[in-house]
Design an enzyme around this catalytic site. Structure first.
Site, short mmCIF file in Angstrom:
data_model
loop_
_atom_site.label_atom_id
_atom_site.label_comp_id
_atom_site.label_asym_id
_atom_site.label_seq_id
_atom_site.Cartn_x
_atom_site.Cartn_y
_atom_site.Cartn_z
CG MET A 31 -1.91 -1.20 1.15
SD MET A 31 -3.43 -0.92 2.04
CE MET A 31 -2.81 -0.70 3.69
CG LEU A 34 7.23 1.46 -0.77
CD1 LEU A 34 8.02 1.22 -2.06
CD2 LEU A 34 6.33 0.26 -0.47
CG HIS A 38 6.73 -2.00 2.30
ND1 HIS A 38 6.70 -0.86 3.05
CD2 HIS A 38 5.48 -2.51 2.34
CE1 HIS A 38 5.48 -0.67 3.52
NE2 HIS A 38 4.71 -1.66 3.12
CD GLN A 154 -1.80 -8.95 3.96
OE1 GLN A 154 -2.63 -8.07 4.07
NE2 GLN A 154 -0.53 -8.69 3.69
CB VAL A 177 12.12 -5.63 8.58
CG1 VAL A 177 13.26 -4.63 8.79
CG2 VAL A 177 12.46 -6.59 7.45
CG LEU A 185 10.75 -1.45 10.16
CD1 LEU A 185 11.57 -1.25 8.88
CD2 LEU A 185 11.01 -0.30 11.11
#
Ligand code: AMP
Length: 294
Positions: A31, A34, A38, A154, A177, A185
């Site tokens: 989404m 970043l 990601h 998810q 991460v 994060l």
């Protein structure tokens, strides 16, 4: 690198890559806004695949009516600069109308898994996730698609959908991460002020305690959950939404923990920001094994 906004262009480019150039495609759905979480997925996609597509789409159907869809952080210029550095081939950044044309009325529901954990506080969330992932998979037909363990439910739901609906994509789940403090994060960390950010590190400490207790031989789901709860409760800014100790594949809550892979997951609100995190116990036993580890 090309930025693609139209679904038709996206599918024709992907078709060409597959058929004429016989190259593998890796998709990283995001989404945007970043961060290093990601980017760890992008790095793995770059390593494994010939062509890397990163989708940047704030998906309205996965937000509830009182959630942060309109305020969600968006910065395509910055995201594009980051992805250029990572040698991404295509950014797919469609408008809402491009993904959901007029009279859109077909949704994917992964029953059973979607109503639990996050699904309790966020009804309809996973229907939105599964639907947009299905659309992206059909447009891009990735050989591999990359997701983060940070959003454990998810990942479980996407895997189930891929199996049930026979999508021809392999799902790769990458480890969470974290900041040095242990805080996972997340684009939503941008909502935290300094004190809240500091307070949020209690989440990881609580998960670590659960891991230690399990290593020490604790096999009661409720006692593990109790250890997590007691740790979170040391932080007055944190309000617990749920703590769950469950089978990592079925999400079924467990009291007696055997050697199955176990997902310990937490949702906590700090200030006005709802944060989620998790850890896996008995990871080596996870049925649908994590394909790659950093
Ligand atoms: P989002 O943009 O929040 O929808 O996330 C896009 C993908 O990045 C999802 O598969 C997330 O699970 C993954 N992701 C988000 N945060 C992290 C993190 N801290 N570590 C690893 N993956 C992450």
């Amino acid at each position: 690198m090309e930025i693609i906004n139209r679904r038709q262009r996206m599918s024709s480019v992907a078709r060409k890559v597959r058929r004429e150039q016989d190259q593998t495609i890796g998709l990283v759905p995001t989404m945007g806004a970043l961060h290093e979480g990601h980017l760890s997925l992008v790095r793995e996609a770059r390593r494994m695949c010939d062509i890397v597509v990163v989708s940047v789409f704030v998906n309205p159907t996965q937000f509830g009516p009182s959630e942060d869809f309109s305020n969600y952080p968006r910065d395509l210029t910055k995201d594009t600069a980051l992805l250029t550095d990572y040698n991404v081939d295509f950014i797919f950044a469609p408008t809402v109308e491009e993904i959901y044309p007029k009279n859109f009325s077909t949704y994917v529901t992964v029953e059973g898994l979607s109503e639990q954990l996050e699904g309790v506080a966020r009804p309809g969330h996973f229907r939105g996730v599964a639907t947009v992932v299905a659309i992206l998979f059909n447009l891009i037909r990735p050989d591999f698609a990359f997701f983060g363990q940070k959003d454990a439910q998810q990942a479980v739901i996407v895997r189930r959908m891929v199996r049930d609906l026979a999508f021809d994509a392999e799902i790769v789940v990458m480890p969470t991460v974290r900041e040095e403090s242990g805080l996972a994060l997340s684009s939503r960390n941008a909502y935290l002020n300094d004190e809240e950010r500091h307070a949020a590190s209690v989440i990881y400490r609580a998960l670590k305690r659960a891991k230690e207790a399990h290593k020490g031989g604790e096999r009661s789901g409720s006692r593990i959950a109790g250890i997590v709860r007691a740790t979170i409760e040391t932080e007055p800014r944190a309000r617990i939404d749920y703590i769950s100790v469950a089978d990592a594949d079925t999400l079924e809550r467990l009291e007696k923990m055997d050697d199955r892979a176990i997902l310990v997951s937490i949702a906590v609100t700090i200030g006005d920001t709802r944060l989620i995190d998790n850890t896996i116990l008995n990871r080596a036993k996870q049925k649908e094994a994590v394909t790659t580890q950093v």
